[in-house]
Scaffold this motif. Structure first.
Motif, PDB file in Angstrom:
ATOM      1  N   MET A 159       0.861  -1.587  -0.232  1.00 58.40           N
ATOM      2  CA  MET A 159       0.048   0.633   0.104  1.00 58.40           C
ATOM      3  C   MET A 159       1.005   1.016  -0.745  1.00 58.40           C
ATOM      4  O   MET A 159       0.069   1.959  -0.037  1.00 58.40           O
ATOM      5  CB  MET A 159      -1.009  -0.107   1.141  1.00 58.40           C
ATOM      6  N   LEU A 160       2.017   1.131   0.318  1.00 57.00           N
ATOM      7  CA  LEU A 160       2.643   2.605   0.682  1.00 57.00           C
ATOM      8  C   LEU A 160       3.017   3.530  -0.843  1.00 57.00           C
ATOM      9  O   LEU A 160       3.042   4.932  -0.572  1.00 57.00           O
ATOM     10  CB  LEU A 160       4.329   1.738   0.288  1.00 57.00           C
ATOM     11  N   ASN A 161       3.034   3.239  -2.284  1.00 54.73           N
ATOM     12  CA  ASN A 161       2.804   4.074  -3.509  1.00 54.73           C
ATOM     13  C   ASN A 161       0.935   4.336  -4.067  1.00 54.73           C
ATOM     14  O   ASN A 161       0.359   4.951  -4.659  1.00 54.73           O
ATOM     15  CB  ASN A 161       3.237   3.675  -4.084  1.00 54.73           C
ATOM     16  N   GLU A 162       0.209   4.017  -2.319  1.00 53.90           N
ATOM     17  CA  GLU A 162      -1.572   3.795  -2.978  1.00 53.90           C
ATOM     18  C   GLU A 162      -1.539   4.026  -4.427  1.00 53.90           C
ATOM     19  O   GLU A 162      -2.282   4.004  -5.308  1.00 53.90           O
ATOM     20  CB  GLU A 162      -1.392   6.119  -3.008  1.00 53.90           C
ATOM     21  N   PRO A 163      -1.509   2.536  -4.435  1.00 51.61           N
ATOM     22  CA  PRO A 163      -2.301   1.939  -5.335  1.00 51.61           C
ATOM     23  C   PRO A 163      -3.153   1.397  -5.473  1.00 51.61           C
ATOM     24  O   PRO A 163      -4.508   1.944  -4.908  1.00 51.61           O
ATOM     25  CB  PRO A 163      -1.405   0.272  -5.469  1.00 51.61           C
ATOM     26  N   GLN A 164      -3.176   2.094  -7.096  1.00 50.86           N
ATOM     27  CA  GLN A 164      -4.968   1.717  -8.166  1.00 50.86           C
ATOM     28  C   GLN A 164      -5.723   0.650  -7.295  1.00 50.86           C
ATOM     29  O   GLN A 164      -6.992   0.103  -6.987  1.00 50.86           O
ATOM     30  CB  GLN A 164      -4.990   1.978  -9.375  1.00 50.86           C
ATOM     31  N   ILE A 165      -4.591  -0.906  -7.012  1.00 48.22           N
ATOM     32  CA  ILE A 165      -5.144  -1.800  -6.997  1.00 48.22           C
ATOM     33  C   ILE A 165      -4.146  -2.833  -6.114  1.00 48.22           C
ATOM     34  O   ILE A 165      -3.181  -2.346  -6.776  1.00 48.22           O
ATOM     35  CB  ILE A 165      -5.783  -2.323  -8.955  1.00 48.22           C
ATOM     36  N   LEU A 166      -4.876  -3.549  -5.250  1.00 44.90           N
ATOM     37  CA  LEU A 166      -4.532  -4.685  -4.982  1.00 44.90           C
ATOM     38  C   LEU A 166      -4.037  -5.748  -5.241  1.00 44.90           C
ATOM     39  O   LEU A 166      -5.512  -6.177  -5.798  1.00 44.90           O
ATOM     40  CB  LEU A 166      -4.252  -4.634  -2.794  1.00 44.90           C
ATOM     41  N   ILE A 167      -3.041  -6.700  -6.047  1.00 47.97           N
ATOM     42  CA  ILE A 167      -3.589  -7.650  -6.597  1.00 47.97           C
ATOM     43  C   ILE A 167      -2.516  -8.926  -5.618  1.00 47.97           C
ATOM     44  O   ILE A 167      -0.972  -8.799  -5.311  1.00 47.97           O
ATOM     45  CB  ILE A 167      -2.483  -7.975  -7.801  1.00 47.97           C
ATOM     46  N   ALA A 168      -3.665  -9.626  -4.918  1.00 45.69           N
ATOM     47  CA  ALA A 168      -2.658 -10.618  -3.681  1.00 45.69           C
ATOM     48  C   ALA A 168      -3.173 -12.129  -4.079  1.00 45.69           C
ATOM     49  O   ALA A 168      -4.438 -12.606  -4.754  1.00 45.69           O
ATOM     50  CB  ALA A 168      -4.488 -10.300  -2.898  1.00 45.69           C
ATOM     51  N   ASP A 169      -2.657 -13.130  -4.284  1.00 45.97           N
ATOM     52  CA  ASP A 169      -2.001 -14.321  -4.555  1.00 45.97           C
ATOM     53  C   ASP A 169      -1.687 -15.580  -3.527  1.00 45.97           C
ATOM     54  O   ASP A 169      -0.675 -15.309  -2.441  1.00 45.97           O
ATOM     55  CB  ASP A 169      -0.617 -14.628  -5.429  1.00 45.97           C
ATOM     56  N   GLU A 170      -3.234 -15.889  -3.319  1.00 42.82           N
ATOM     57  CA  GLU A 170      -3.048 -16.467  -2.032  1.00 42.82           C
ATOM     58  C   GLU A 170      -2.732 -15.924  -0.495  1.00 42.82           C
ATOM     59  O   GLU A 170      -1.824 -16.857   0.634  1.00 42.82           O
ATOM     60  CB  GLU A 170      -2.826 -17.776  -2.345  1.00 42.82           C
ATOM     61  N   PRO A 171      -3.120 -14.862  -0.573  1.00 40.01           N
ATOM     62  CA  PRO A 171      -2.371 -14.082   0.882  1.00 40.01           C
ATOM     63  C   PRO A 171      -2.448 -14.556   2.139  1.00 40.01           C
ATOM     64  O   PRO A 171      -2.172 -14.462   3.370  1.00 40.01           O
ATOM     65  CB  PRO A 171      -3.641 -12.506   0.484  1.00 40.01           C
ATOM     66  N   THR A 172      -3.930 -15.802   1.947  1.00 39.79           N
ATOM     67  CA  THR A 172      -3.904 -16.400   3.743  1.00 39.79           C
ATOM     68  C   THR A 172      -3.515 -18.444   3.713  1.00 39.79           C
ATOM     69  O   THR A 172      -4.333 -18.734   4.261  1.00 39.79           O
ATOM     70  CB  THR A 172      -6.147 -16.236   3.727  1.00 39.79           C
ATOM     71  N   GLY A 173      -2.880 -18.125   2.564  1.00 40.41           N
ATOM     72  CA  GLY A 173      -2.763 -19.555   2.022  1.00 40.41           C
ATOM     73  C   GLY A 173      -2.063 -20.232   3.566  1.00 40.41           C
ATOM     74  O   GLY A 173      -1.990 -22.011   3.011  1.00 40.41           O
ATOM     75  N   ASN A 174      -0.807 -19.474   4.319  1.00 38.55           N
ATOM     76  CA  ASN A 174      -0.288 -20.245   5.031  1.00 38.55           C
ATOM     77  C   ASN A 174      -0.941 -19.868   6.097  1.00 38.55           C
ATOM     78  O   ASN A 174      -0.195 -19.638   7.417  1.00 38.55           O
ATOM     79  CB  ASN A 174       0.702 -19.623   4.752  1.00 38.55           C
ATOM     80  N   LEU A 175      -2.134 -18.786   5.998  1.00 38.73           N
ATOM     81  CA  LEU A 175      -2.530 -18.564   7.675  1.00 38.73           C
ATOM     82  C   LEU A 175      -4.090 -19.586   8.273  1.00 38.73           C
ATOM     83  O   LEU A 175      -4.327 -20.592   7.715  1.00 38.73           O
ATOM     84  CB  LEU A 175      -2.950 -17.074   7.586  1.00 38.73           C
ATOM     85  N   ASP A 176      -3.730 -20.034   8.876  1.00 36.08           N
ATOM     86  CA  ASP A 176      -5.388 -20.667  10.238  1.00 36.08           C
ATOM     87  C   ASP A 176      -6.038 -19.721   9.904  1.00 36.08           C
ATOM     88  O   ASP A 176      -6.765 -18.715   9.867  1.00 36.08           O
ATOM     89  CB  ASP A 176      -5.036 -20.614  11.287  1.00 36.08           C
ATOM     90  N   PRO A 177      -7.715 -19.877   9.853  1.00 32.33           N
ATOM     91  CA  PRO A 177      -8.084 -19.078   9.349  1.00 32.33           C
ATOM     92  C   PRO A 177      -9.016 -18.700  10.178  1.00 32.33           C
ATOM     93  O   PRO A 177      -9.429 -17.635  10.007  1.00 32.33           O
ATOM     94  CB  PRO A 177      -9.933 -20.297  10.155  1.00 32.33           C
ATOM     95  N   GLU A 178      -8.735 -18.326  11.173  1.00 33.33           N
ATOM     96  CA  GLU A 178      -9.100 -17.496  12.420  1.00 33.33           C
ATOM     97  C   GLU A 178      -8.284 -15.875  12.297  1.00 33.33           C
ATOM     98  O   GLU A 178      -8.721 -14.869  12.113  1.00 33.33           O
ATOM     99  CB  GLU A 178      -8.597 -17.078  13.956  1.00 33.33           C
ATOM    100  N   VAL A 179      -6.901 -16.237  11.740  1.00 33.29           N
ATOM    101  CA  VAL A 179      -6.550 -15.123  11.097  1.00 33.29           C
ATOM    102  C   VAL A 179      -6.724 -14.683   9.608  1.00 33.29           C
ATOM    103  O   VAL A 179      -6.490 -13.399   9.711  1.00 33.29           O
ATOM    104  CB  VAL A 179      -4.563 -15.080  11.781  1.00 33.29           C
ATOM    105  N   SER A 180      -6.609 -15.687   8.941  1.00 35.99           N
ATOM    106  CA  SER A 180      -7.164 -15.587   7.685  1.00 35.99           C
ATOM    107  C   SER A 180      -8.147 -14.455   7.277  1.00 35.99           C
ATOM    108  O   SER A 180      -8.620 -13.248   6.196  1.00 35.99           O
ATOM    109  CB  SER A 180      -7.962 -16.311   6.788  1.00 35.99           C
ATOM    110  N   ASN A 181      -9.109 -14.848   8.755  1.00 39.52           N
ATOM    111  CA  ASN A 181     -10.325 -13.538   8.640  1.00 39.52           C
ATOM    112  C   ASN A 181      -9.772 -11.902   9.402  1.00 39.52           C
ATOM    113  O   ASN A 181     -10.448 -10.775   8.299  1.00 39.52           O
ATOM    114  CB  ASN A 181     -11.709 -13.679   9.451  1.00 39.52           C
TER     115      ASN A 181
END
Length: 225
Positions: A159-181
């Protein structure tokens, strides 16, 4: 949002290749400014190749695509860093510099993208860390953070350069359900503030809990609902 405002992502008759191998044919879809879109599909269905094409890690071979104002079918190599300043990229595996603090990781990115004024850098880092709920952690090293906290740093970095879009590739893939939420709540907050989000995920519980438009990679095609 005015009706005439241009989509932040627009693909028309695009063929997506991984090396010499075509993975997706005749791709047509768009993402409007401020929209939240899920990208789903089986492993090997072309999701990552599509994302890599959007941030010009893979060349667009045929068709046309425009992302954050840049025409990917015409883009010069020298313009790719400028395209990527308008896109925030969030990976599954964090890719933080392990020998530097949170603050130093973020400073490194800002300096690499042309920021010079120390006060401006400090202010922007403070803003993005507050945005992801890590305002008290700038001096911590990555190994002192949980997986969820490290992913928050990665989102802050994107987010540093105030992007127009965030592209996220499996951003919760390594996280447990509570943290994913918790991470999804961060994405929703960012999205509600006006940044578009394109998120590839295997976690279909998120689709029920945080409904949004779904784009599907299937049988060599991209199907948009």
């Amino acid at each position: 949002m005015s009706i005439s405002s241009e989509p932040v992502v627009m693909l028309e008759r695009a063929d997506i290749y991984q090396g010499d191998k075509p993975v997706l044919a005749d791709v047509n879809f768009h993402i409007d400014k401020g929209e939240f879109v899920y990208l789903i599909g089986r492993t090997g269905s072309g999701k990552s190749s599509l994302l890599k094409t959007l941030y010009a890690d893979l060349w667009l071979q045929t068709g046309s695509a425009k992302v954050a104002g840049y025409e990917l079918h015409k883009i010069k190599r020298s313009d790719i860093p400028f395209l990527r300043r308008r896109i925030g990229i969030v990976f599954q595996d964090f890719q933080l510099l392990t020998d530097r603090s949170v603050e130093e990781n973020l400073t490194f990115v800002l300096r690499a993208t042309g920021w010079q004024d120390k006060a401006d850098i400090a202010r922007r880092i403070s803003e993005v860390l507050m945005q992801v709920g890590l305002g008290t952690s700038p001096k911590k090293m990555p190994h002192q953070l949980s997986g969820g906290e490290q992913q928050r740093v990665v989102i802050a970095r994107a987010m540093l350069n105030e992007p127009q879009i965030l592209i996220a590739d499996e951003p919760t893939g390594n996280l447990d359900p509570e943290v994913s939420n918790q991470i999804m709540e961060v994405f929703k907050t960012i999205n509600n503030a006006g940044t578009a989000v394109l998120m590839a995920t295997h976690d279909y519980t998120l689709l029920d809990k945080y409904p949004a438009r779904i784009v599907r990679c299937e049988d060599g095609e991209v199907k948009s609902s």
